[in-house]
Design an enzyme around this catalytic site. Structure first.
Site, short mmCIF file in Angstrom:
data_model
loop_
_atom_site.label_atom_id
_atom_site.label_comp_id
_atom_site.label_asym_id
_atom_site.label_seq_id
_atom_site.Cartn_x
_atom_site.Cartn_y
_atom_site.Cartn_z
CG ASN A 189 -2.11 0.94 1.06
OD1 ASN A 189 -1.96 2.05 0.57
ND2 ASN A 189 -3.28 0.51 1.50
CG ASP A 190 1.30 3.17 3.68
OD1 ASP A 190 0.26 3.75 3.31
OD2 ASP A 190 1.39 2.57 4.77
#
Length: 467
Positions: free
Chosen positions: A393-394
């Site tokens: 994700n990040d």
């Protein structure tokens, strides 16, 4: 056998142990040599323990053997049975136990020497430093374990504006107890006060740190444990403990710095906490300002992958949670059978500890030459037909490059959005550890395949084989 207790023999064994430690650490720099490195370091520790046991006048053999037996009985089954997804919390726990042991040894030395009554100044100072840092490391690692195991909330837990003043008071309290002992105070309550205040400091320093920073925290606490061990070795005049502690402290410090740079975060800002929580978002089609993400099916995604020339797989913690590493390897094999080139892009802080993705993929027998670090793979995305993001994700969020107002702005990321097309495998649109919505999911070239990572990859593999 008395010759074995000769000082020259003991010191020679220590030198052999140190060499094995160093060669073992060198082996950990690459997946191909990591197993050998671990074995060399373990052999070095066995030699160091043996040399210590040969020290003339060493007593309480039965206690030593009992401790070794208990540690072996507890440690070996735990290490063998732990799931690869739980490896970060096991590392945090084992590291914390080391710090706790150092703190207890310092307490024992305080009692045996009647408050360091006749000890040299450097002995008392080193012991007190070891007690403080060891206690902080043990209790901080315990909190890290709880967060990783989800026994405690992964989000930052803070006392608001009082957080830093409370931490400062606890630090000053620990130092005050230590100084009082160093200048001649012999009351055991002072030592207990040092251990208790430093324990509270360890808890309150790690509680406000969110999941996004947890890889750095684990590395930082590991470095702290090494430094406390080195200090205790100085107090006990134990060469093996000094060298082993310095190696752990130095390597942990270097790794912590590298991890912090990989997140574009300073170590003080990480310790200050307040960044990285388990946020929540809307369902699979709506998030952040009611923007919509484009969905795809396993059949359509398989067609995209099968007709690609090059595919890059980006693994993340979602893959680890689903234990999908073996199914990912099977899917990659199916793609390679169709002439597709497959690589894996590894971000330094993907997962919950340094090297987490490397360990998982190595377990699935992914060829080492397909594992590419961020600096080596980022230039390849522009030549890549499809990038498959599995639970990351990040580390793929373009906002880190484009949005100065984003909490992760400036963090080096994998340039996934430079690919010709992107397929994201994810359970929902929920944000990652940083609690930041991922701009990649709304990009026109991105398709979302929702569901459990393992089930989705299995379905993709079936569709690929059917083509």
């Amino acid at each position: 056998m008395s010759w074995l207790q000769d000082e020259t023999v003991i010191q020679s064994l220590y030198i052999v142990a140190f060499a094995l430690f160093i060669f073992g650490l060198m082996g950990l720099t690459g997946p191909r040599t990591a197993v050998r490195g671990n074995l060399l370091a373990a052999a070095g520790m066995a030699v160091a323990v043996g040399a210590t046991l040969l020290t003339p006048g060493l007593g309480n053999w039965w206690l030593i053997l009992l401790g070794v037996a208990i540690g072996t009985a507890a440690g070996v089954p735990a290490a063998r049975k732990v799931r690869m997804t739980a490896m970060p919390q096991m590392v945090a726990l084992f590291n914390g136990v080391g710090g706790g042991a150092i703190a207890l040894i310092a307490w024992v030395e305080f009692r045996h020497s009647n408050g360091f009554e006749h000890a040299a100044a450097y002995v008392s100072i080193a012991s007190l430093f070891a007690a403080l840092i060891g206690s902080v490391s043990f209790w901080g690692s315990t909190i890290a374990f709880g967060k990783l195991q989800e026994v405690l909330p992964g989000r930052p837990v803070t006392a608001g504006r009082l957080q830093q003043p409370i931490n400062l008071v606890l630090l000053l309290g620990s130092l005050a107890c230590g100084v009082s002992i160093a200048v001649g105070g012999q009351a055991e309550l002072l030592m207990i006060g040092l251990l208790v205040t430093s324990a509270a400091l360890g808890v309150l320093v790690v509680l406000p740190i969110g999941g996004a920073d947890m890889p750095v925290v684990i590395s930082l606490l590991n470095a702290a444990t090494g430094l406390s061990a080195a200090a205790m070795g100085l107090a006990l005049d134990n060469t093996a403990l000094i060298v082993a502690g310095m190696i752990v402290g130095a390597s942990g410090s270097i790794l912590t710095n590298l991890m912090a740079k990989a997140m574009n975060r300073s170590i003080p800002s990480i310790v200050a906490g307040g960044f990285g929580g388990n946020g929540s978002s809307g369902g699979p089609a709506v998030a952040a300002g009611q923007r919509s993400a484009r969905r795809t099916s396993a059949a359509d995604a398989a067609i995209q992958l099968a007709y690609a020339h090059q595919v890059i797989i980006v693994p993340g913690y979602g893959m680890a949670v689903a234990q999908a590493q073996h199914t990912v390897r099977d899917m990659a094999t199916a793609l390679e059978s169709k002439g597709v080139s497959v690589y894996y892009a590894i971000h330094p802080v993907a997962g919950r500890m340094p090297g987490h993705m490397n360990v998982l993929l190595a377990e699935a027998d992914v060829p080492y030459d397909q594992l590419k670090e961020m600096a080596d793979i980022n230039g390849e995305f522009t030549h890549t037909d499809v990038t498959l993001v599995i639970g990351a994700n990040d580390v793929t969020n373009p906002a880190a490059r484009t949005d100065p107002g984003s909490p992760i702005y400036g963090m080096p990321i994998l340039d996934v959005d430079h690919s010709r097309s992107v397929i994201v495998l994810k359970r929902s649109m929920n944000p990652g550890f940083a609690g930041v919505d991922n701009e990649l999911y709304y990009h026109p070239k991105t398709s979302m395949l929702f569901g459990d990572a393992k089930s989705s990859v299995n379905e993709l593999t079936r569709e690929l084989k059917a083509l």
